[in-house]
Design an enzyme around this catalytic site. Sequence first.
Site, PDB file in Angstrom:
ATOM      1  N   LYS A 176       0.849  -1.196   0.000  1.00 41.19           N
ATOM      2  CA  LYS A 176       0.000   0.000   0.000  1.00 41.19           C
ATOM      3  C   LYS A 176       0.879   1.238   0.000  1.00 41.19           C
ATOM      4  O   LYS A 176       1.469   1.596   1.014  1.00 41.19           O
ATOM      5  CB  LYS A 176      -0.937   0.047   1.208  1.00 41.19           C
ATOM      6  CG  LYS A 176      -2.040   1.084   0.961  1.00 41.19           C
ATOM      7  CD  LYS A 176      -2.581   1.752   2.195  1.00 41.19           C
ATOM      8  CE  LYS A 176      -1.834   2.945   2.678  1.00 41.19           C
ATOM      9  NZ  LYS A 176      -1.817   4.124   1.807  1.00 41.19           N
ATOM     10  N   GLU A 251      10.174   1.646  10.131  1.00 41.77           N
ATOM     11  CA  GLU A 251      11.185   2.657   9.775  1.00 41.77           C
ATOM     12  C   GLU A 251      10.501   4.006   9.919  1.00 41.77           C
ATOM     13  O   GLU A 251       9.637   4.350   9.111  1.00 41.77           O
ATOM     14  CB  GLU A 251      11.658   2.468   8.320  1.00 41.77           C
ATOM     15  CG  GLU A 251      12.328   1.149   8.038  1.00 41.77           C
ATOM     16  CD  GLU A 251      13.736   1.055   8.591  1.00 41.77           C
ATOM     17  OE1 GLU A 251      14.228   2.054   9.147  1.00 41.77           O
ATOM     18  OE2 GLU A 251      14.322  -0.023   8.492  1.00 41.77           O
ATOM     19  N   CYS A 285      13.948  10.883   5.773  1.00 39.12           N
ATOM     20  CA  CYS A 285      13.989  10.514   7.184  1.00 39.12           C
ATOM     21  C   CYS A 285      15.378  10.709   7.767  1.00 39.12           C
ATOM     22  O   CYS A 285      15.536  10.960   8.945  1.00 39.12           O
ATOM     23  CB  CYS A 285      13.550   9.065   7.343  1.00 39.12           C
ATOM     24  SG  CYS A 285      14.452   7.948   6.278  1.00 39.12           S
ATOM     25  N   GLU A 382      10.630  16.607  14.304  1.00 36.28           N
ATOM     26  CA  GLU A 382      10.941  16.389  12.886  1.00 36.28           C
ATOM     27  C   GLU A 382      10.101  17.325  12.029  1.00 36.28           C
ATOM     28  O   GLU A 382       8.882  17.348  12.131  1.00 36.28           O
ATOM     29  CB  GLU A 382      10.637  14.939  12.500  1.00 36.28           C
ATOM     30  CG  GLU A 382      11.026  14.631  11.070  1.00 36.28           C
ATOM     31  CD  GLU A 382      10.620  13.225  10.621  1.00 36.28           C
ATOM     32  OE1 GLU A 382       9.454  12.850  10.827  1.00 36.28           O
ATOM     33  OE2 GLU A 382      11.477  12.517  10.067  1.00 36.28           O
TER      34      GLU A 382
END
Length: 492
Positions: A176, A251, A285, A382
Amino acid sequence: MMREYRMLVGGAWVEAASGQRFETFNPYTGEAWATLPRGNADDADAAVQAAYGALKRGPWSKLTAAGRGALLRKLGDLMAENAEALARTEVRDNGKLYGEMGAQLRALPQFAYYYAGLADKIEGAVPPPDRDGFFTYTRREPVGVVVCIVPWNSPLALMASKVMPALAAGCTIVLKPSEFTSASALEFGELFEQAGFPPGVFNVVSGFGKEIGQPLVEHPRVAKIAFTGGEESGRRVNELAARHFKRVTLELGGKSPNIVFDDADIESAVNGAVAGIFAAAGQTCIAGSRLFLQDSIHDRFVERLVEVAGAAILGDPNSEETQIGPIATKPQYDKIIEYIAIAKGEGAFCALGGKASELGGQFIEPTIFTGVSPDMRIASEEVFGPILSVLRFRDEEEVVAMANDTTFGLAAGVWTQNIGRAFRMSASLEAGMVWINTYRAVGIGMPFGGMKHSGIGRENGIEGIEGYLETKSVWLNYDGETGNPFVMKIKG
Ligand code: NAD
């Protein structure tokens, strides 16, 4: 003309069960360019049942490991042949630079080749039995149906690091992609058909996280979730998976430190700092979003940094000249603009950028904040955009404490000519990956993943296949006795 994509389920190209579709946008032009099926729980069920059927019955379940390797090699060849077309789709759907995508897609077939080679080298063991008349051995079996969920920032690369080892291990898959960038994954499905994978081995569905992602995670026939995405979605996926004891690889995000000592090669470190945060407009990331500069070099380093980053070319992601493209999605663009305001409100000094670009659309200027202190939100949360926070430090001890003072633990960079310090730092930093005098180096053979809130498990390398395997211990009694002192003898 709007392109209309379909989903690949059990070897057929299908619409969503509800018949609904949604649009996908080109971040450079802001225009919708294709529509996709809006999958829900019914589509999740159909895809998982197809994957489960292919796992338990049919040609895939009987294929040898070498046979799986051969199919993966064919897939790798097709990826190489179709790299240009896939790269163009990714640029259109995601705003990624064509230059970067071209390089990434030339490297991607290596994922298929690496795990094709590994498929028939996964061996069980023959541990010596602790009693007479027994033969004992272990089998490495595929974990089962794997759901791979990926974000929008690097769809094909993040998909490849999950799908290739899972297939090499013998699993079947439902992929997905993100609702913002599904086109390349749906096109990728065509290559599986061409390579000759049996129907149902690789399925790809489209739709929103809560509408189809979550039903996939909760589906009882799914054994493992391989997820890349944000911390909050990762937590939710982890909680749902834990309820059903499903295996997970996560992750997640990062706030990675990039640390420059006064003995570093300054020019290389400046380039490393710029590439660390501004590549892919900071939407990675592993972005080196916290730059730590030793006191004695702080001012001249910042001066050079501003000079180099300030010269970056923003523009059409299809142009070879462009160094920074648009932000991939409108919500992400809004979030970055909000963080710029937060940083200013917190009292950080804006040394470069700090605003939307004059190009308009979803472009944001490369932005550098100095005078950032560890307690500011801009130093701990972040952002996932072209925003660099610069912090200063006195010595090794202080910078290790500051760098590790975060819930994240994905990556870290260290710039120094002192070999002893390089080793000490690589041991002290709480991060899944440490780069010395480089940043953002990744390769198929090296494990990739994070500590703490940055994730669970590792992708890539030999370790990357472990999460797709279960170990089964087999006890074979060949002398006719049960050999087990606790088993009652049956009388009569
Ligand atoms: P996101 O978490 O919003 O979405 C990621 C994927 O999860 C999407 O496909 C989404 O549809 C799906 N999803 C969302 N909620 C779900 C749920 N409840 N159940 C099942 N699926 C669900 O992330 P994003 O905004 O697309 O991507 C950005 C994030 O990804 C950043 O935090 C970034 O750090 C992270 N990321 C991590 C890595 C890594 O390897 N560590 C790599 C790239 C991106």
